[in-house]
Design a protein around this motif. Structure first.
Motif, PDB file in Angstrom:
ATOM      1  N   LYS A   7       0.593  -1.141   0.172  1.00  0.00           N
ATOM      2  CA  LYS A   7       0.015   0.021  -0.091  1.00  0.00           C
ATOM      3  C   LYS A   7       0.927   1.389  -0.010  1.00  0.00           C
ATOM      4  O   LYS A   7       1.891   1.379   0.696  1.00  0.00           O
ATOM      5  N   TYR A   8       0.500   2.000  -1.026  1.00  0.00           N
ATOM      6  CA  TYR A   8       1.499   3.256  -0.918  1.00  0.00           C
ATOM      7  C   TYR A   8       0.460   4.564  -1.877  1.00  0.00           C
ATOM      8  O   TYR A   8      -0.116   4.174  -2.739  1.00  0.00           O
ATOM      9  N   ASN A   9       0.422   5.665  -1.256  1.00  0.00           N
ATOM     10  CA  ASN A   9      -0.107   6.872  -1.880  1.00  0.00           C
ATOM     11  C   ASN A   9      -1.607   6.467  -1.985  1.00  0.00           C
ATOM     12  O   ASN A   9      -2.451   6.856  -2.921  1.00  0.00           O
ATOM     13  N   ASP A  10      -2.266   5.628  -0.905  1.00  0.00           N
ATOM     14  CA  ASP A  10      -3.661   5.428  -0.853  1.00  0.00           C
ATOM     15  C   ASP A  10      -4.276   4.433  -1.930  1.00  0.00           C
ATOM     16  O   ASP A  10      -5.211   4.513  -2.249  1.00  0.00           O
ATOM     17  N   ILE A  11      -3.270   3.734  -2.543  1.00  0.00           N
ATOM     18  CA  ILE A  11      -3.371   2.670  -3.546  1.00  0.00           C
ATOM     19  C   ILE A  11      -2.803   1.364  -2.890  1.00  0.00           C
ATOM     20  O   ILE A  11      -1.849   1.209  -2.488  1.00  0.00           O
ATOM     21  N   THR A  12      -3.510   0.298  -3.147  1.00  0.00           N
ATOM     22  CA  THR A  12      -3.497  -0.960  -2.660  1.00  0.00           C
ATOM     23  C   THR A  12      -3.447  -2.013  -3.666  1.00  0.00           C
ATOM     24  O   THR A  12      -4.003  -2.005  -4.640  1.00  0.00           O
ATOM     25  N   TRP A  13      -1.966  -2.593  -3.766  1.00  0.00           N
ATOM     26  CA  TRP A  13      -1.882  -3.766  -4.640  1.00  0.00           C
ATOM     27  C   TRP A  13      -1.854  -5.287  -3.654  1.00  0.00           C
ATOM     28  O   TRP A  13      -0.938  -5.252  -2.988  1.00  0.00           O
ATOM     29  N   VAL A  14      -2.806  -5.928  -4.051  1.00  0.00           N
ATOM     30  CA  VAL A  14      -2.877  -7.117  -3.498  1.00  0.00           C
ATOM     31  C   VAL A  14      -2.456  -8.204  -4.521  1.00  0.00           C
ATOM     32  O   VAL A  14      -3.166  -8.477  -5.488  1.00  0.00           O
ATOM     33  N   ASN A  15      -1.497  -9.230  -4.214  1.00  0.00           N
ATOM     34  CA  ASN A  15      -0.960  -9.853  -5.009  1.00  0.00           C
ATOM     35  C   ASN A  15      -1.121 -11.421  -4.491  1.00  0.00           C
ATOM     36  O   ASN A  15      -0.589 -11.683  -3.337  1.00  0.00           O
ATOM     37  N   ILE A  16      -2.022 -12.325  -4.723  1.00  0.00           N
ATOM     38  CA  ILE A  16      -2.298 -13.478  -4.495  1.00  0.00           C
ATOM     39  C   ILE A  16      -1.902 -14.513  -5.298  1.00  0.00           C
ATOM     40  O   ILE A  16      -1.923 -14.674  -6.473  1.00  0.00           O
ATOM     41  N   VAL A  17      -1.023 -15.579  -4.696  1.00  0.00           N
ATOM     42  CA  VAL A  17      -0.256 -16.731  -5.497  1.00  0.00           C
ATOM     43  C   VAL A  17      -1.119 -18.007  -4.997  1.00  0.00           C
ATOM     44  O   VAL A  17      -0.931 -18.481  -3.855  1.00  0.00           O
ATOM     45  N   GLU A  18      -1.659 -18.583  -6.129  1.00  0.00           N
ATOM     46  CA  GLU A  18      -2.411 -19.772  -5.949  1.00  0.00           C
ATOM     47  C   GLU A  18      -3.361 -19.946  -5.008  1.00  0.00           C
ATOM     48  O   GLU A  18      -3.098 -20.484  -3.612  1.00  0.00           O
ATOM     49  N   PRO A  19      -4.502 -18.941  -4.947  1.00  0.00           N
ATOM     50  CA  PRO A  19      -5.461 -18.911  -3.875  1.00  0.00           C
ATOM     51  C   PRO A  19      -6.121 -19.846  -3.437  1.00  0.00           C
ATOM     52  O   PRO A  19      -6.400 -20.819  -4.168  1.00  0.00           O
TER      53      PRO A  19
END
Length: 305
Positions: A7-19
């Motif tokens: 999360k940076y600058n009010d932007i969230t990157w969620v990275n999910i591997v083999e959920p």
């Protein structure tokens, strides 16, 4: 299986591997995605597509992968949810290049400022830019295989070259089959008018579309080259087979006089002419052998054999 969040600058990157089911349940409860999108995430591999909603977009993409124990090309699916303050990437199977890029950003403050300076769609642009740039390594590998097989077909012509040609053609067609629908996905990203995609991002996704078009064109050219090599290989095979059959036929015809002579004098009949002239028989054999040699010499001079 593994969920990483940056999360940076009010932007969230969620990275999910083999959920697993728990990962899917968490994002479903938090973001309230459409059930059909969640069904696609949980289901089997899908054709590349994009679904646009008022508050988010759902994207399915396929990226090429190679395997250590096989020369066949495969693909791994990437699911993307894009909203006004988040981008979620879901890897059904691990995409090494994407994970490396995530950790590169997570550990580099300067890169975070660059990537997260605008909207989540700008983050998505950087993700896709990295993945498609990485895909060009596959194109380079396929081009090297085409060049190698071109030499093999014309110089060595082994049985392995036939198998390698079939494998290469299969890899090109496989890559082409899942890159083709991605042109529509990129074109939609360029044209769609939603708050989370609006602004000056049209040119950025136009750049992604250009990458895809270049890959698609390279695959089309590669397919034409492989088809040409296949036809050339078939022609060379037919030529070599015809040449072998011609030589065997000529040899058989050339041996007919000797066969006739030995068959004639092989009969146990006392009244045959010259049957008691042993020296003369050897002269006749020598004459027939000379005749056969002269026939082969003449055929060689006429470039028939």
């Amino acid at each position: 299986m593994a969920t990483k969040i940056k999360k940076y600058n009010d932007i969230t990157w969620v990275n999910i591997v083999e959920p697993d089911l728990e990962d899917i349940r968490q994002i479903t409860e938090k973001y309230k995605f459409h059930p059909l999108d969640i069904k696609d995430v949980r289901g089997e591999a899908q054709r590349s597509k994009i679904d646009v909603y008022p508050t988010y977009a759902f994207i399915i993409l396929q990226f090429p992968v190679t395997y250590k124990d096989s020369s066949l090309l495969g693909s791994h699916e990437l699911n993307v949810f894009l909203g006004k303050d988040f981008v979620i990437t879901i890897q059904k199977k691990k995409l090494k290049s994407l994970n490396q890029y995530f950790y590169k950003i997570a550990g580099n403050k300067k890169l975070q400022v660059e990537v997260f300076q605008k909207k989540p769609a700008y983050v998505l642009y950087h993700i896709l830019d990295h993945l498609y740039r990485s895909s060009f390594m596959i194109i380079d590998w396929l081009s090297k295989e085409i060049n190698r097989l071109e030499i093999t077909v014309f110089e060595e012509h082994t049985k392995q070259s036939v198998k390698d040609l079939a494998t290469l053609r299969r890899n090109i067609l496989t890559y082409k089959s899942f890159i083709d629908p991605q042109r529509f996905v990129a074109q939609t990203l360029v044209n769609v008018k939603q708050d989370y995609l609006a602004g000056d991002l049209e040119n950025y996704f136009g750049d992604i579309l250009d990458y895809i078009q270049r890959i698609y064109t390279a695959l089309l050219n590669g397919k034409e080259l492989v088809d040409g090599l296949h036809e050339t290989n078939e022609s060379l095979t037919s030529f070599r087979l015809n040449r072998a059959m011609k030589i065997l036929t000529i040899f058989s015809v050339s041996m007919l006089p000797l066969t006739l002579f030995t068959g004639f004098y092989g009969m146990n009949v006392e009244s045959l002419p010259l049957i008691h002239e042993e020296q003369l028989i050897w002269w006749i054999f020598g004459g027939l052998a000379t005749l056969i040699i002269l026939i082969f010499g003449w055929l060689k001079w006429k470039d028939i054999i």
